[in-house]
Design an enzyme around this catalytic site. Structure first.
Site, short mmCIF file in Angstrom:
data_model
loop_
_atom_site.label_atom_id
_atom_site.label_comp_id
_atom_site.label_asym_id
_atom_site.label_seq_id
_atom_site.Cartn_x
_atom_site.Cartn_y
_atom_site.Cartn_z
N ARG A 46 56.25 -21.28 77.35
CA ARG A 46 55.24 -21.83 76.44
C ARG A 46 53.87 -21.82 77.13
NH1 ARG A 46 54.79 -27.02 76.35
NH2 ARG A 46 57.03 -27.46 76.22
N TYR A 98 39.23 -18.53 53.38
CA TYR A 98 40.66 -18.38 53.13
C TYR A 98 41.25 -19.72 52.66
CZ TYR A 98 45.63 -18.04 54.10
OH TYR A 98 46.99 -18.12 53.99
N ASP A 170 35.32 -17.08 62.21
CA ASP A 170 36.55 -16.41 61.80
C ASP A 170 36.18 -14.95 61.51
OD1 ASP A 170 38.67 -15.28 60.41
OD2 ASP A 170 39.21 -17.14 59.37
N LYS A 195 46.29 -9.49 60.55
CA LYS A 195 45.59 -8.54 59.69
C LYS A 195 45.25 -7.25 60.45
CE LYS A 195 46.26 -11.79 56.82
NZ LYS A 195 45.99 -13.08 57.30
#
Ligand code: P1T
Length: 379
Positions: A46, A98, A170, A195
């Site tokens: 992690r 978004y 973003d 994306k």
């Protein structure tokens, strides 16, 4: 190193144990230590994973930043940025973004006492008017999803700096190929890696890139403490995706341009939202801060009934009806019922997102096929 070479070589180092040219998928949760606290820099996956580390290095290089951090999704990356804040802090963000980002802000973080102020960021004066001592972050999405509004990154970051406010951009719609917000003064760049960076619709992932070491330490602390890390297989796939980002983006832009012009010339099509048009409100700013205009386009039909829009959405054969964007294949989407359904209708309509808006993610197929597909669906 020039831009295209970077996409091929960023983060790539022959594997020290075998010479493998591709970064191996280190599918492990932990690492054997020689003695308590004596290790090779890897303790638990992690916190550290070599495949993720190679990807984070690549992300930093292609975004012109010093540090990259990968997350298990785009919203997980956004979540980490907002967790830099405390109750009582305020965020100024755009009124078109978004739907999942809006949901995270309004349905999750509002409950923890963080306030979000939504303004039209196409005019910096709207942001300036909302700055108060409590303002700690300006959240910018440009081009916006789905209305393709453009915010002037340089103007916003210089305003933010005067007030000691952090700016996060973003950069999902542009990708690092078209726009590098850190070079325009942003403190953090966020990506839905799902994306264009992944590019093949086979991974969910997010990323943050920054220059400031202190900010990197805070965000790394949140990454390992909250645990939204991507698996090594996904990191490998994104490393592979990045190697072709430039060639894919060139074709996305070419096809996007052709589709935008086709739509605009079609007698049944109403408004077309694409920043490459000279009469687009943000065209000059887009020209200044982007290298090209990308493959995302939204449009409305002259007959603006939802029924007609639904017919078009169900009639394409090459454009698949699906959420998401940025993959090699073309997608068609209905924001009002799909990607932006979590925004209350009256909010959406007030900000210009109509029930009949159609959004396209133009892929890298043959231009003629894409145009023909849209022509038959619209007719
Ligand atoms: O889906 P995820 O990887 O968690 O990324 C969220 C996200 C963040 N920012 C922007 C601009 C986005 O477009 C997205 C995800 N968007 C879609 C799934 C979509 O179809 O618009």
């Amino acid at each position: 190193m020039k831009q295209n070479t970077k996409y091929i070589h960023a983060g790539s180092h022959p594997d020290p144990s075998t010479g493998a040219i591709m970064t191996p998928i280190y599918q492990t949760s932990t690492y054997v230590q020689e003695a308590p606290g004596v290790n090779k820099g890897f303790e638990y996956a992690r916190s550290q994973n070599p495949t993720r580390q190679a990807l984070e290095e690549a992300l930093a290089i292609i975004e012109e930043g010093r540090y990259g951090l990968a997350f298990s999704s785009g919203v997980a990356a956004t979540d980490a940025v907002i967790k830099l804040l405390s109750p009582g802090d305020e965020v100024i963000c755009g009124n078109d973004m978004y739907g999942g980002t809006y949901r995270l802000f309004s349905k999750v973080f509002e409950r923890f006492g963080i306030k979000f102020i939504y303004v039209n960021q196409q005019d910096v004066a709207n942001i300036k008017a909302e700055i108060r001592p409590a303002t700690k972050l300006i959240w910018v999405e440009t081009p916006t999803n789905p209305l393709m509004n453009i915010a002037d990154i340089e103007a916003i970051t210089s305003l933010a700096k005067q007030h000691n406010i952090i700016t996060c951009v973003d950069n999902t719609f542009a990708s690092p190929y078209l726009q590098n917000p850190l070079t325009l003064g942003a403190d953090i760049v966020m990506h839905s890696v799902t994306k264009y960076l992944g590019g093949h619709s086979d991974v969910i992932q997010g990323a943050l890139v920054m220059n400031d070491k202190d900010l990197r330490e805070k965000l790394y602390f949140l990454q390992k403490s909250c645990g939204a890390v991507p698996g090594p297989m996904d990191c490998f796939l994104v490393l592979r995706g990045i190697k072709t980002l430039h060639v894919r983006m060139q074709r996305h832009c070419e096809n996007g341009r052709a589709v935008a012009h086709f739509l605009r010339s079609h007698p049944k099509v109403g408004k077309v939202y694409w920043p490459g048009f000279e009469d687009h409100q943000g065209h000059d700013v887009a020209k200044k801060q982007m290298r090209d205009f990308g493959g995302m386009i939204s449009f409305e039909l002259k007959d603006d009934s939802v029924e007609t829009a639904r017919k078009v959405l169900s009639s394409t054969k090459i454009f698949s009806l699906a959420e998401s964007l940025g993959g090699v294949e073309s997608l068609i989407n209905h924001p009002a019922s799909m990607t932006h359904a979590s925004i209350p209708r009256e909010e959406r309509i007030k900000n210009g997102l109509s029930d009949s808006l159609i959004r396209l993610s133009v892929g890298i197929e043959d231009q003629e096929d894409l145009i023909e597909d849209l022509r038959q669906a619209i007719n």
